[in-house]
Design a protein around this motif. Sequence first.
Motif, PDB file in Angstrom:
ATOM      1  N   LEU A 225      -8.052   1.671  -7.324  1.00  0.00           N
ATOM      2  CA  LEU A 225      -6.817   1.168  -6.727  1.00  0.00           C
ATOM      3  C   LEU A 225      -6.674  -0.322  -6.993  1.00  0.00           C
ATOM      4  CD1 LEU A 225      -6.915   3.010  -3.286  1.00  0.00           C
ATOM      5  CD2 LEU A 225      -5.295   3.421  -5.137  1.00  0.00           C
TER       6      LEU A 225
ATOM      7  N   GLY B 263     -11.466   5.591  -4.688  1.00  0.00           N
ATOM      8  CA  GLY B 263     -10.580   4.483  -4.345  1.00  0.00           C
ATOM      9  C   GLY B 263     -10.864   3.196  -5.081  1.00  0.00           C
TER      10      GLY B 263
ATOM     11  N   THR C 209      -1.218   7.865  -5.936  1.00  0.00           N
ATOM     12  CA  THR C 209      -2.517   8.386  -5.512  1.00  0.00           C
ATOM     13  C   THR C 209      -3.040   9.451  -6.472  1.00  0.00           C
ATOM     14  OG1 THR C 209      -2.041   7.917  -3.186  1.00  0.00           O
ATOM     15  CG2 THR C 209      -3.770   9.530  -3.659  1.00  0.00           C
ATOM     16  N   THR C 210      -2.187  10.392  -6.856  1.00  0.00           N
ATOM     17  CA  THR C 210      -2.650  11.457  -7.754  1.00  0.00           C
ATOM     18  C   THR C 210      -3.055  10.888  -9.110  1.00  0.00           C
ATOM     19  OG1 THR C 210      -0.344  11.868  -8.408  1.00  0.00           O
ATOM     20  CG2 THR C 210      -1.251  13.223  -6.637  1.00  0.00           C
TER      21      THR C 210
ATOM     22  N   ASP D 138       1.834   1.878  -3.489  1.00  0.00           N
ATOM     23  CA  ASP D 138       0.692   2.380  -4.267  1.00  0.00           C
ATOM     24  C   ASP D 138       0.372   3.832  -3.925  1.00  0.00           C
ATOM     25  OD1 ASP D 138       0.499  -0.087  -5.444  1.00  0.00           O
ATOM     26  OD2 ASP D 138      -1.085  -0.814  -4.121  1.00  0.00           O
ATOM     27  N   ALA D 139       0.778   4.271  -2.730  1.00  0.00           N
ATOM     28  CA  ALA D 139       0.497   5.657  -2.334  1.00  0.00           C
ATOM     29  C   ALA D 139       1.197   6.651  -3.251  1.00  0.00           C
ATOM     30  CB  ALA D 139       0.919   5.890  -0.885  1.00  0.00           C
TER      31      ALA D 139
ATOM     32  N   ASN E 294      -6.446   9.207  -8.694  1.00  0.00           N
ATOM     33  CA  ASN E 294      -7.476  10.251  -8.597  1.00  0.00           C
ATOM     34  C   ASN E 294      -7.819  10.817  -9.973  1.00  0.00           C
ATOM     35  OD1 ASN E 294      -7.559   9.948  -5.838  1.00  0.00           O
ATOM     36  ND2 ASN E 294      -6.210  11.680  -5.411  1.00  0.00           N
TER      37      ASN E 294
ATOM     38  N   GLU F  57       0.824  -1.205   0.000  1.00  0.00           N
ATOM     39  CA  GLU F  57       0.000   0.000   0.000  1.00  0.00           C
ATOM     40  C   GLU F  57       0.862   1.260   0.000  1.00  0.00           C
ATOM     41  OE1 GLU F  57      -2.569  -0.293   3.333  1.00  0.00           O
ATOM     42  OE2 GLU F  57      -3.788  -1.919   2.499  1.00  0.00           O
TER      43      GLU F  57
END
Length: 721
Positions: A535, A532, A471-472, A467-468, A475, A464
């Motif tokens: 993801l 989310g 994030t953009t 994967d952060a 999104n 995770e």
Amino acid sequence: MAEEKITVEQVDLTIYEEQPKPSEQGELVDADALNKFKKKKEADELVAWVKSEYQKCKTNRKLEENDWYVQLAFYNGYQYHDWRTVNGKQILQEEPNPSALPRITVNRIEPIVRTEIAKTTSGQPSASVVPASNDEDDLLAANAAEQVWQYLYDKNRFQTNVLQRAEFWRAITGNGFIKTLWDPSIEIKEPQTEIDPLTMEKRVTSEVSSKGDVKYEAISPFHLFVSDFAQEDIELQPYIFNVYTKSTQWVKSMFADVLPKGFEPSKVTAAEIEEAALMDIRGVDNVRPDSTLVIEAWIKPGATPKLPNGGLVTIVDSEIVQFSDSGIPYAHGEYPFAHLHGIPSGKFYRRSVIKSLIPLQREYNRTRSQIIHAKNLMAKPQMMYQDGSVDPRKVTAKAGIWIPVRPGFQFPTPVPIQPLPNYVLQEVQQLTSDFEDISGQHQISQGNAAPGVTAATALAYLGERDDAYLTTIFNSIEAAIEKIARQSLSLFVQYVQTQRLIKTVGNDGSYDAMMLSGSDVASGTDIRIESGSALPTSKAARQSLITEWMKMGFISPNDGLRVLEMGMLKQYYNLIKIDENAAQRENLTMKRLTEEDVMQANMDYQQRLQAGDPELMTMDPMTGEPIPAPQPPIVEVHDWDNHAVHIEVHNRFRKSQTFELLPDAIKEEFQRHIALHQQAAQAQMMQQMMMGQMPQPQGQGSSGAPQGTPEQSGMTAEQLG
């Protein structure tokens, strides 16, 4: 002073005939009106403005494009190339290597890009439509809109044919675009049905064709130009140019009604938009003599006094071939482009991670090449010898060879070589670590567990964390798909005037089809993408968690097999699921019933009662006299049905929103059908008890395959009513 009256005959109507008919929102002016407008001076000025602004945008973006070409070269493995000035012109070519030193290319960028694309396209974002109100019509429209979006998503193979292609450009250049448009050239064939008077069943009698459908295109950043680089939101750009090349024949056939007779468009090369040779670096003939440049100018209101209300202008050479003068020619009024973007840069064109990795890749290749060079020198060192002592032509790499040396001369000796210092070897490891930190892809993302980490929770946390970094990007994907879905529904409402067959697969795996037109979803275009939901999820971790839940009894084995998504279990699970599939088909049949079908069944039942049909009579256990039996359901209940599974599946459907929106008559039909299943199950249990046997799970059907688990087959008090 008396007012002078003007009659209709006195009004000169020629000035109105010369003006094009203003287009309504969502419409292009027709061919006749456009041909008249093109004769006016305003048309020439508009064409000149479009060409001028396009050239400005193209010139201003040159530095961005240079970065994109270098990033493409490094992704494709051409990592010793850079921009050089040759004869006053910038050319992307290979760096000179006069010493002929080894050049090793270890492409660390390609797996990083491939992993990033795989992560961002692994799942389908979940969409739901928000009803306009609690009114039943709006609830039905919202449900229908979800069906339409799923139908368009599946039909266009959005995940593979559109999203993956756009994500490739996003990963390479930091910018990808998806265009949502209405294509009037697509032909849709709809089956026409009628009721057979003998069997009273529907049958297909013919097909009716309708024109037009929603279409999606992945657009590379080379083909889309904006004017305001400081504005990050694409909808706030004053105008956008979508520029592409098409064959001369395509242009003539597509715009035959508005092109002059004998029109021959100018030929352009591929370099007009993108350097074809630079896409692969090895040198490609980039001259396509039959190519024609097409410029689509999408303009918002207030961007230019030439089109104060905004609109669309498409030009070929100096000919306008499409024209809308009252805003974007779609009812939603937005640009039909969704922007997938990478690393924020504070401007419209975002950055790709490749730009930060290129210096590391150059140094990594250089260090590896130096190590290879040192290895070659040590394996076959350079030699020093006295002139005349040996014939160097006789010194070869052949094993066991005898080389004569003249007496009195010193034997040849190798040139001393200093071993590479340890920090050079450690530099390779440090560069590898830098690749991982900048790309956000550590060992866990590459399928390797970090040293000393074995706990599943810790591994999941590390995954995770990687994967952060994205994030953009996730999104932007969710926002883009939400925009695409909203515009798709708007186009469906705007253009689909007759009903079309919409086929989908429900969340429960059952197939569904319904006839819908644009008016059926008009109040259900407010579609949202669940935050989310794009993801990535680990399939192995999900399977491990489900297996653990099955062991602990949180979910039944049947439900566990259904969600495990393991191909080798599919055939076995289909045998177990045979009863559930049968119950789902009954749900679909009853859901499609109309109130007229129910009324007809009620009339038939009353007529049979009046005629004294013995099949509808039963014996009263108290008096022994015949009494009318309850009205049977339209969908029959069979002796071979697994009643416990049927009751569970039917009740599960009755808890859904789809059931809540059904008419009361259809709901009552469901109740009659389920009540008959409950009666049959009770009769089976009573028969077993009277025979002195314990109730056994119903595990065998007519096919001899196991049908349902003990948990499903064992009747509960709630199921028995």
